[in-house]
Design a protein around this motif. Structure first.
Motif, PDB file in Angstrom:
ATOM      1  N   TYR A   1      63.554  24.757  92.446  1.00 57.95           N
ATOM      2  CA  TYR A   1      64.235  25.830  92.121  1.00 57.95           C
ATOM      3  C   TYR A   1      65.322  26.810  92.775  1.00 57.95           C
ATOM      4  O   TYR A   1      65.480  26.352  94.055  1.00 57.95           O
TER       5      TYR A   1
ATOM      6  N   MET B   1      54.100  35.660  96.449  1.00 57.71           N
ATOM      7  CA  MET B   1      55.855  34.842  94.877  1.00 57.71           C
ATOM      8  C   MET B   1      56.522  36.042  95.412  1.00 57.71           C
ATOM      9  O   MET B   1      56.668  37.431  95.518  1.00 57.71           O
TER      10      MET B   1
ATOM     11  N   GLU C   1      61.042  34.778  91.610  1.00 60.42           N
ATOM     12  CA  GLU C   1      60.268  33.755  90.227  1.00 60.42           C
ATOM     13  C   GLU C   1      60.085  33.975  88.551  1.00 60.42           C
ATOM     14  O   GLU C   1      59.539  33.551  87.844  1.00 60.42           O
TER      15      GLU C   1
END
Length: 56
Positions: free
Chosen positions: A19, A1, A5
Motif C-alpha cells: 500500500y 491500525m 488505512e
C-alpha cells in the motif's frame, strides 16, 4: 491500525505489492510530512464510500 488505512489516498500498488499514499506533495510538504512535525496527516480524506449514502 493507522488512520492511513481509512484514507482515500492510501491505495494498493500491484506493481510494488504494498500500500502507498498517492497524495501528490511538493518537496516542502514531503519534508514536513516525513519529519513528523504534524500531529495528524493534514491531507487525510475519508475513503468511506458509504458516508454520503448514510446522510440521505
Amino acid at each position: 491500525m493507522s488512520r492511513c488505512e481509512y484514507c482515500a489516498y492510501y491505495t494498493y500498488d500491484e506493481y510494488e505489492d504494498w500500500y502507498v499514499c498517492e497524495m501528490d506533495l511538493d518537496e516542502d510538504e514531503m519534508v514536513r510530512f516525513l519529519s513528523g512535525h504534524t500531529k495528524e496527516c493534514p491531507y487525510f480524506r475519508d475513503g468511506d464510500e458509504y458516508a454520503i449514502a448514510r446522510k440521505q
